[in-house]
Design an enzyme around this catalytic site. Sequence first.
Site, PDB file in Angstrom:
ATOM      1  N   HIS A 151       0.829  -1.210   0.000  1.00 20.32           N
ATOM      2  CA  HIS A 151       0.000   0.000   0.000  1.00 20.32           C
ATOM      3  C   HIS A 151       0.858   1.253   0.000  1.00 20.32           C
ATOM      4  O   HIS A 151       0.575   2.236  -0.671  1.00 20.32           O
ATOM      5  CB  HIS A 151      -0.866   0.012   1.265  1.00 20.32           C
ATOM      6  CG  HIS A 151      -2.243  -0.492   1.025  1.00 20.32           C
ATOM      7  ND1 HIS A 151      -2.956  -1.204   1.953  1.00 20.32           N
ATOM      8  CD2 HIS A 151      -3.052  -0.372  -0.045  1.00 20.32           C
ATOM      9  CE1 HIS A 151      -4.137  -1.504   1.461  1.00 20.32           C
ATOM     10  NE2 HIS A 151      -4.226  -1.005   0.258  1.00 20.32           N
ATOM     11  N   CYS A 189      -0.164  -3.491 -25.453  1.00 25.17           N
ATOM     12  CA  CYS A 189      -0.339  -2.903 -24.126  1.00 25.17           C
ATOM     13  C   CYS A 189       0.643  -3.450 -23.084  1.00 25.17           C
ATOM     14  O   CYS A 189       0.512  -3.163 -21.902  1.00 25.17           O
ATOM     15  CB  CYS A 189      -1.779  -3.084 -23.638  1.00 25.17           C
ATOM     16  SG  CYS A 189      -2.263  -4.810 -23.458  1.00 25.17           S
TER      17      CYS A 189
END
Length: 546
Positions: free
Chosen positions: A193, A502
């Site tokens: 995180h 991509c």
Amino acid sequence: MVQTGRQAEKRKGRAASPGLASGPVVPIEDVAPRTEAMTAVAADPAAELASLAQALEGASSQLAALIDRVDADAAEMLEFQLAMIEDEELSAPAVAAITDGAAAPVAFAAALDAAIAGYLASDDDYFRARSADLSDIRDRVLRLLADPGMAERRESPKGAILVGVDITPSRFLEVDWSAGGAIALAEGSPSSHVAMLARARGVPMVTGLGVLDIDERAVAIVDGETGTVWFDPDAAMQAEHEALRARRAHEADAARAYLDKPARTACGEAVSVMVNIAEPDEVDGIDPAHCDGVGLMRTEFLFHGPGGLPDEETQYRAYRKVLEWAGGRSVTIRTLDAGGDKPVPGLTIAEANPFLGCRGIRLSLLRPGVFRVQLRALARAAVHGNLQVMLPMVSRPEEVGRAGELFDACIAELRAEGVEAVRRPPLGIMVEVPCVAITPERFLAADFFSIGSNDLTQYVMAAGRDSAEVAEIGRADDPAVLALVEATVRAGEAAERSVSLCGDAGSDLDVLPKLLARGVRRVSIAPAALARVKASIAAMRLDTDG
Ligand code: PEP
Ligand code: MG
């Protein structure tokens, strides 16, 4: 920068957030007051239980106050911690130990240490990364047990390089990063995180540096692009840093001039440059005018939330947000690509070789109940913009047919329920398994192709994308990979299917000219690479490059 006479040292870790910064070293304090101060047994269990309850309450209100100050993505992360603190299951082992006579700090630390060890032992990156949230909770509660009146906010000097074993998300959010600064960690993970927060805020960060002796350290330079940290740099290192800084600043300045212009090579060929995103909030930091839309929105993030598998409404809101941001620009959303290096607890299957197992569309077709929720959300979101839906890891033509049938069934179901605002968007495929690139003409049930160079390379070269040892073998510009890229482009042209690329090869300035030379005219890249990729395209001559 003042050189202190300390031993200069250059360390290499894992790049977690790009950028270059230098400044004074500030140790990330050992936040949990432990050991001698903590007596193992307590005379009065009732008093200990009361002080634990008070500390938990204090921690909740500190987090609630922090949530009020931060932006949406940070708030979401802190809400996860808040939910954990408020979950009685978390503190139940501590409560039991206190009832048996243990002191509150010892009991709570032991309970959380056990939970953290469980998370750290997980095979899943997601759970390992979440262990930092648990450490964060443990340390906050221990601080409050030691000092119930403790102030919530700790100041850090501006521009500091925070160095330590790991850093908790809430510690990160307490720092004012507006004046620069960076993070260098002995442990940590680029998928944590904190790393996500650092990337979103442009704070350079390096993880996995190994054991660090920081007591004597005064200054450091952190290069989050190459994962390098210099401690107490000598004159030669400082000169290296200055040259690097000047070069990066110059490149960034020059490249910015290309951001709001359509990409065009030096010989006038237009190239469509889109962005890859992994979370809807990422678009908040991107000006849609700087790109030609979203070439790949990965949806795995939705399946990693604390609440388990996402419901239709949660998914619909996430997709709609990106479509509305893009205006009329094309947005390609990929259905769940779980498995391989992206396990989802409770959904993916334990396999000896997950990269060759049940991942991507194979898993979605195996779990139609989960797949249908995503297809319904996509059909509803499609009316808010220019959506294309893409299937990952396709290897057999019938997978496209079966996905299409399910999509149609979901649309019919929605209409029968009275939801008229639905649309069947074009349904395309990732070209990332070699069998598709070798015989693309068998896959014309797909409305478009998008080359996934990350997986295509690993499968063509038999070189795992997560292995540093074979990184040199797994090169996207190997002639075999480039030949398959070209074959896909030609097949797309012949059958009037749009072809984009991509994978990360599109952001690699050494590989990009070779892709363009083989006919690629649509790439989707990391948003942070937009300026330099557009600038480099402007300098290319396709008749001579590659
Ligand atoms: C790829 O494989 O190139 C790709 C874009 O997909 P992912 O990296 O998500 O597997
Ligand atoms: Mg892939």
